[in-house]
Scaffold this active site. Structure first.
Site, mmCIF file in Angstrom:
data_model
loop_
_atom_site.group_PDB
_atom_site.id
_atom_site.type_symbol
_atom_site.label_atom_id
_atom_site.label_comp_id
_atom_site.label_asym_id
_atom_site.label_seq_id
_atom_site.Cartn_x
_atom_site.Cartn_y
_atom_site.Cartn_z
ATOM 1 N N LYS A 41 0.834 -1.207 0.000
ATOM 2 C CA LYS A 41 0.000 0.000 0.000
ATOM 3 C C LYS A 41 0.871 1.261 0.000
ATOM 4 C CE LYS A 41 -0.441 -0.440 4.993
ATOM 5 N NZ LYS A 41 -1.322 -0.905 6.075
ATOM 6 N N ARG A 136 -11.280 -0.759 14.432
ATOM 7 C CA ARG A 136 -11.094 0.085 13.253
ATOM 8 C C ARG A 136 -12.036 -0.428 12.169
ATOM 9 N NH1 ARG A 136 -5.073 0.723 10.741
ATOM 10 N NH2 ARG A 136 -5.538 -1.387 10.031
ATOM 11 N N TYR A 270 16.225 28.953 11.030
ATOM 12 C CA TYR A 270 14.983 29.582 11.510
ATOM 13 C C TYR A 270 14.848 29.475 13.013
ATOM 14 C CZ TYR A 270 13.165 30.019 6.761
ATOM 15 O OH TYR A 270 12.972 30.358 5.468
ATOM 16 N N MET A 318 12.340 24.220 4.550
ATOM 17 C CA MET A 318 11.566 23.551 3.504
ATOM 18 C C MET A 318 12.470 22.772 2.536
ATOM 19 S SD MET A 318 8.959 25.131 0.676
ATOM 20 C CE MET A 318 7.684 25.652 1.785
#
Ligand code: PLP
Length: 374
Positions: A41, A136, A270, A318
């Protein structure tokens, strides 16, 4: 030149991992060996469906979620069974199951109703899912026998073909008592119902002695469903992939695009979250969170530069991140960096530093990162 970042997918490591899992089952078995659904998957946990189809050719079946991915496997020439782990979603999907000979999980009454109202050219194979405590998907213990009877009715009408029973463990990676209880619930609720059984994810598959207790009768098969271990990551928090004999199938690598010396007390990146304790050299790597590297991997996250293990510094940007070059004095612009995989930290180590699991990192590698097949 393209940006110097890539994910190298090793087909031989994928095959090695499948082989390792199969061998472990073989040596633990005194009954006939189980069959394997190789779980592919999420684009084969980020490794690429086509790569998985090729590397897992010895598996007895493939398991996934998306109908599109299942169709793609058929188009790639996969001829053996394909299991849809969530089954199908609307009535018109049933025609796709029919056309491409897809095996479906059936986990709710709505799916049974859709099947009972369908007409098909060939009967569809199905696994009827029992909820044993994951809460689930799956029929409750109270509902299960009636659901199975409806599936048998669909079988008699030629809508369904072979039937099986399945469930999913919630804590196979960390709590054998809960897992054993789930297995007991499965055994009791499915007693006397004919069909194959499919129970185990990676953690349960690699827990010795567990799968052998899955009830099978009259020559029916057990189908195990390992996923993460096939990609060379560990399903367990307290056991590494290397200890399990697995090889990393994905290596995320990049290069240094900048190197500088900074003074003691200088801050990096940052938020200035890293402040250097003294003069040091800092490298900037062409990899950031938009490539799928976790933004929550802070100072101290392991990373390898020129084959030397060092650490991430400050916040991940990023498109870039900073590394400590103290142990790598020879590092220059262009020096190779391994973020995880062969020659670097394991994906599980990076995940742990970022407060997540290897699964998430492998699936999150961005499409902009080119995949190289090795
Ligand atoms: C993802 C999944 C698996 C495989 O789990 P791993 O932990 O990756 O081995 C097995 N069964 C089902 C139903 C799944 O959704």
């Amino acid at each position: 030149m393209p940006r110097p970042i890539s994910a190298t997918i090793s087909l031989s490591s994928l095959s090695h991992n499948l082989h390792t899992v199969v061998q472990q089952l073989g040596s633990a078995a005194d009954r006939s060996a189980p069959s394997i659904w190789a779980v592919i998957k999420a684009d084969a946990y980020g490794h690429g469906i086509a790569n998985a189809v090729q590397a897992f050719h010895q598996a007895q079946g493939l398991a996934m979620l998306d109908l599109d991915e299942a169709v793609r496997c058929r188009e790639l020439g996969w001829d053996k069974p394909i299991l849809l782990l969530e089954g199908f979603f609307e009535p018109r999907d049933i025609a796709v199951l029919d056309q491409y000979r897809l095996t479906t999980a059936v986990h709710c009454q709505e799916q049974l109703d859709m099947l009972l109202g369908a007409s098909v050219a060939n009967p569809i194979d199905a696994f009827i899912k029992l909820n044993t405590g994951m809460n689930r998907l799956g029929f409750s213990v109270e509902e299960y026998a009636a659901a199975y009877r409806q599936a048998q009715a669909a079988q008699e009408r030629g809508i369904l073909g072979s039937l099986g029973k399945m469930t999913h463990f919630a804590r196979a990676d960390d709590d054998p008592v809960v897992t054993r209880r789930q297995l007991d619930i499965f055994t009791q609720a499915t007693q006397g119902l004919p069909g194959h059984a499919s129970v185990c994810n990676s953690a349960a598959t690699l827990t010795s002695g567990l799968w052998a207790d899955i009830p099978v009768s009259d020559g029916r098969k057990q189908w195990l469903r390992p996923g993460i271990c096939l990609y060379g990551a560990s399903p367990f928090a307290d056991k590494t992939a290397a200890q399990l004999g697995l090889l990393p199938a994905m290596t995320l690598s990049a290069q240094l695009i900048s190197v500088r010396g900074i003074a003691g007390g200088a801050a990096v990146g940052y938020g200035h979250s890293f402040v250097s304790p003294g003069p040091m050299r800092v490298g900037i790597v062409a990899c950031g969170y938009a490539d799928g590297y976790p933004r929550h991997a802070g100072t101290g996250t392991p990373i390898s530069v020129d084959g030397v293990r060092t650490q991430v510094l400050g916040r991940v940007s990023m498109d870039m991140l900073a590394v400590d070059l103290t142990p790598v004095p020879q590092a220059r612009v262009g020096t190779p960096v391994v973020l995880w995989g062969q020659g670097g930290p394991s994906v599980d180590e990076v995940a742990q530093a970022a407060g997540t699991i290897g699964y998430e990192l492998l699936c999150a590698v961005a499409p902009r990162v080119p995949k190289i097949i090795a």
